[in-house]
Write a protein that holds these residues in place. Structure first.
Motif, PDB file in Angstrom:
ATOM      1  N   ALA A  81       1.033   3.935  -3.191  1.00  0.00           N
ATOM      2  CA  ALA A  81       0.698   5.348  -3.012  1.00  0.00           C
ATOM      3  C   ALA A  81       1.854   6.240  -3.436  1.00  0.00           C
ATOM      4  CB  ALA A  81       0.337   5.623  -1.548  1.00  0.00           C
ATOM      5  N   GLN A 140       3.940   8.045   0.566  1.00  0.00           N
ATOM      6  CA  GLN A 140       4.016   7.002   1.583  1.00  0.00           C
ATOM      7  C   GLN A 140       3.697   7.552   2.969  1.00  0.00           C
ATOM      8  OE1 GLN A 140       7.963   5.327   0.935  1.00  0.00           O
ATOM      9  NE2 GLN A 140       7.009   3.560  -0.035  1.00  0.00           N
ATOM     10  N   ILE A 176      -3.317   5.426   7.840  1.00  0.00           N
ATOM     11  CA  ILE A 176      -3.420   4.087   8.420  1.00  0.00           C
ATOM     12  C   ILE A 176      -3.305   4.123   9.941  1.00  0.00           C
ATOM     13  CG2 ILE A 176      -2.210   1.866   8.630  1.00  0.00           C
ATOM     14  CD1 ILE A 176      -1.738   2.025   5.586  1.00  0.00           C
ATOM     15  N   VAL A 182      -0.114   8.091   3.361  1.00  0.00           N
ATOM     16  CA  VAL A 182      -0.828   6.830   3.579  1.00  0.00           C
ATOM     17  C   VAL A 182      -0.558   6.308   4.991  1.00  0.00           C
ATOM     18  CG1 VAL A 182      -0.913   4.394   2.897  1.00  0.00           C
ATOM     19  CG2 VAL A 182      -0.995   6.168   1.167  1.00  0.00           C
ATOM     20  N   LEU A 207       0.834  -1.217   0.000  1.00  0.00           N
ATOM     21  CA  LEU A 207       0.000   0.000   0.000  1.00  0.00           C
ATOM     22  C   LEU A 207       0.862   1.258   0.000  1.00  0.00           C
ATOM     23  CD1 LEU A 207      -2.850  -0.898   2.526  1.00  0.00           C
ATOM     24  CD2 LEU A 207      -3.049  -0.592   0.052  1.00  0.00           C
ATOM     25  N   TYR A 208       1.877   1.287   0.854  1.00  0.00           N
ATOM     26  CA  TYR A 208       2.763   2.452   0.909  1.00  0.00           C
ATOM     27  C   TYR A 208       3.451   2.671  -0.440  1.00  0.00           C
ATOM     28  CZ  TYR A 208       2.378   2.009   6.022  1.00  0.00           C
ATOM     29  OH  TYR A 208       1.917   1.926   7.302  1.00  0.00           O
TER      30      TYR A 208
END
Length: 163
Positions: free
Chosen positions: A81, A116, A123, A119, A77-78
């Motif tokens: 992004a 990153q 999170i 995101v 995910l990081y």
């Protein structure tokens, strides 16, 4: 068309290999997320040689493969992004300016880290991660220069493809 497909496959493989090599290189900065970004050399090369579409494909494949082999869902995910934001910025700079590859790469390195960080803050639901921003921005500049210079050198040595 065959040469383009070969370049995309070759540079995707190179990006995956560089991603693996990067897992072997210890970074002693003490700040999570700081890496050399060697795999981004392939993405920047494809962006320079072709377009956003092809660079995004190489980037997505390398992030997924490297993430599943050496990371976890959060690292994927990081990386996605950061890659999305940096690809957009680098594409805009390439399209609307005459900046050199190293300058475009610096912008990509910095915006990758910003993506990153954003995101990560979403999170963990905490803005205290902004304390990492100065170190991440400096590392983005340094690694961006290195990757940009290396990409420039590779561009000079790989024959131009018109397909």
């Amino acid at each position: 068309m065959k040469q383009k497909t070969a370049y995309l496959g070759l540079f995707t493989a190179v990006a995956i290999i560089f991603g693996y090599v990067e897992t072997l290189i210890p970074v002693f900065a003490g700040i999570p997320g700081i890496k050399l970004g060697l795999a981004n050399l392939s993405v920047l090369f494809i962006l320079e040689r072709y377009s956003l579409k092809e660079a995004a494909l190489v980037s997505a494949v390398r992030i997924l493969v490297i993430g599943f082999l050496f990371g976890n869902m959060f690292s994927i995910l990081y990386s996605l992004a950061g890659a999305a934001l940096s690809l957009i910025v680098m594409t805009l700079m390439k399209k609307f300016s005459d900046f050199s590859i190293p300058v475009i790469s610096v912008a990509g390195g910095v915006t990758h880290n910003v993506g990153q960080l954003l995101v990560a803050m979403v999170i963990v639901e905490n803005t205290s991660l902004l304390y990492y921003a100065p170190a991440l921005l400096v590392s983005g500049v340094i690694t961006g220069l290195l990757i940009g210079w290396l990409t420039d050198e590779v561009q000079k040595r790989v024959p131009v493809s018109y397909s």
